[in-house]
Structures are given as structure tokens and as C-alpha cells.
Write a protein that holds these residues in place. Structure first.
Motif, PDB file in Angstrom:
ATOM      1  N   ILE A   1      38.023  41.876  27.040  1.00 43.82           N
ATOM      2  CA  ILE A   1      37.806  42.821  28.141  1.00 43.82           C
ATOM      3  C   ILE A   1      36.565  42.418  28.936  1.00 43.82           C
ATOM      4  CG2 ILE A   1      37.208  45.220  28.696  1.00 43.82           C
ATOM      5  CD1 ILE A   1      38.969  46.042  26.303  1.00 43.82           C
ATOM      6  N   GLY A   2      35.521  42.019  28.250  1.00 40.95           N
ATOM      7  CA  GLY A   2      34.300  41.563  28.922  1.00 40.95           C
ATOM      8  C   GLY A   2      34.549  40.308  29.745  1.00 40.95           C
ATOM      9  N   PHE A   3      35.299  39.377  29.180  1.00 38.25           N
ATOM     10  CA  PHE A   3      35.616  38.132  29.900  1.00 38.25           C
ATOM     11  C   PHE A   3      36.480  38.430  31.124  1.00 38.25           C
ATOM     12  CE2 PHE A   3      38.305  34.288  30.433  1.00 38.25           C
ATOM     13  CZ  PHE A   3      37.294  33.398  30.787  1.00 38.25           C
ATOM     14  N   ALA A   4      37.482  39.314  30.988  1.00 42.88           N
ATOM     15  CA  ALA A   4      38.346  39.685  32.113  1.00 42.88           C
ATOM     16  C   ALA A   4      37.528  40.384  33.184  1.00 42.88           C
ATOM     17  CB  ALA A   4      39.475  40.575  31.639  1.00 42.88           C
ATOM     18  N   GLY A   5      36.590  41.243  32.778  1.00 43.33           N
ATOM     19  CA  GLY A   5      35.713  41.920  33.735  1.00 43.33           C
ATOM     20  C   GLY A   5      34.818  40.940  34.459  1.00 43.33           C
ATOM     21  N   TYR A   6      34.339  39.946  33.778  1.00 47.78           N
ATOM     22  CA  TYR A   6      33.495  38.916  34.388  1.00 47.78           C
ATOM     23  C   TYR A   6      34.286  38.125  35.435  1.00 47.78           C
ATOM     24  CZ  TYR A   6      30.701  34.684  34.812  1.00 47.78           C
ATOM     25  OH  TYR A   6      29.990  33.634  35.317  1.00 47.78           O
ATOM     26  N   LEU A   7      35.570  37.779  35.078  1.00 45.88           N
ATOM     27  CA  LEU A   7      36.396  37.007  36.029  1.00 45.88           C
ATOM     28  C   LEU A   7      36.736  37.845  37.255  1.00 45.88           C
ATOM     29  CD1 LEU A   7      38.865  35.071  33.693  1.00 45.88           C
ATOM     30  CD2 LEU A   7      36.937  34.153  34.954  1.00 45.88           C
ATOM     31  N   LEU A   8      36.959  39.135  37.076  1.00 46.62           N
ATOM     32  CA  LEU A   8      37.303  39.983  38.209  1.00 46.62           C
ATOM     33  C   LEU A   8      36.085  40.208  39.140  1.00 46.62           C
ATOM     34  CD1 LEU A   8      39.520  42.708  36.504  1.00 46.62           C
ATOM     35  CD2 LEU A   8      40.287  40.907  38.023  1.00 46.62           C
ATOM     36  N   LEU A   9      34.902  40.261  38.573  1.00 46.81           N
ATOM     37  CA  LEU A   9      33.709  40.473  39.381  1.00 46.81           C
ATOM     38  C   LEU A   9      33.210  39.181  40.043  1.00 46.81           C
ATOM     39  CD1 LEU A   9      31.639  42.883  37.106  1.00 46.81           C
ATOM     40  CD2 LEU A   9      32.917  43.461  39.153  1.00 46.81           C
TER      41      LEU A   9
END
Length: 107
Positions: A98-106
Motif C-alpha cells: 500500500i505504501g509503495f502504491a501510494g508512492y507511485l501514485l503521488l
């Protein structure tokens, strides 16, 4: 059998025999009564020792059983703790995704 009877028991039996002595009773009769009382006391003491041994055996068996159950119960609790600790790596992995996906989206 007389060797097993203590002098204390003999004196006690003689006191009881003299206390219950009837008028006109000879010394021989009193001695015979005292001998019977001695045997009775000795038998009673033997029974009490036997009961004490049986109680002690039962107490020791209960203690051993209690110790066995105490040593077995921590093993069972360890097995209960393992499923919850097995979930921890999965939770951490999910959070990292979830943290990695959030980083890619931001980014």
C-alpha cells in the motif's frame, strides 16, 4: 511381635489395664489384659502408618500430575500464539505494498 511394641506402648497399655481393673482380679489377669491392649495399640498404629503412606502416595501422584499439566500447558499456549504471529509478516507485506502504491501514485 513383642519386639515391635515400644516400651511407651507397653506402659500405656498397663496403665489402661490397671485403670479398668476389677476388684478381685489377679495380676496375671491384668497382665493378660495389658497384653491384649498392647496388641490393639500396635495394630492401630500400624493401620495409621499405612493410611499415612497411602495419603502420601496420593499426594505425590497429584503433585506429579499437576507438574505434568503445568509443563504441557505452556506448549499449548505457544501453539496458540503462532497463528497470530504468522499473520504479522502478511500484514507488514500488505502495508508495504500500500505504501509503495501510494508512492507511485503521488510521484
Amino acid at each position: 511381635m513383642n519386639k515391635n511394641i515400644s516400651s511407651e506402648t507397653k506402659n500405656e497399655a498397663l496403665k489402661v489395664a490397671k485403670a479398668t481393673q476389677k476388684p478381685g482380679q489377679t495380676k496375671e489377669q491384668t497382665k493378660l489384659i495389658a497384653l491384649g491392649i498392647e496388641k490393639g495399640i500396635a495394630e492401630y498404629k500400624k493401620q495409621q502408618k499405612s493410611k499415612a503412606r497411602q495419603k502420601d502416595k496420593a499426594r505425590k501422584q497429584e503433585l506429579k500430575a499437576k507438574q505434568r499439566s503445568e509443563t504441557e500447558s505452556p506448549i499449548e499456549t505457544e501453539h496458540k500464539d503462532q497463528p497470530s504471529s504468522a499473520k504479522l509478516p502478511w500484514i507488514l507485506l500488505l502495508l508495504s505494498w500500500i505504501g509503495f502504491a501510494g508512492y507511485l501514485l503521488l510521484a
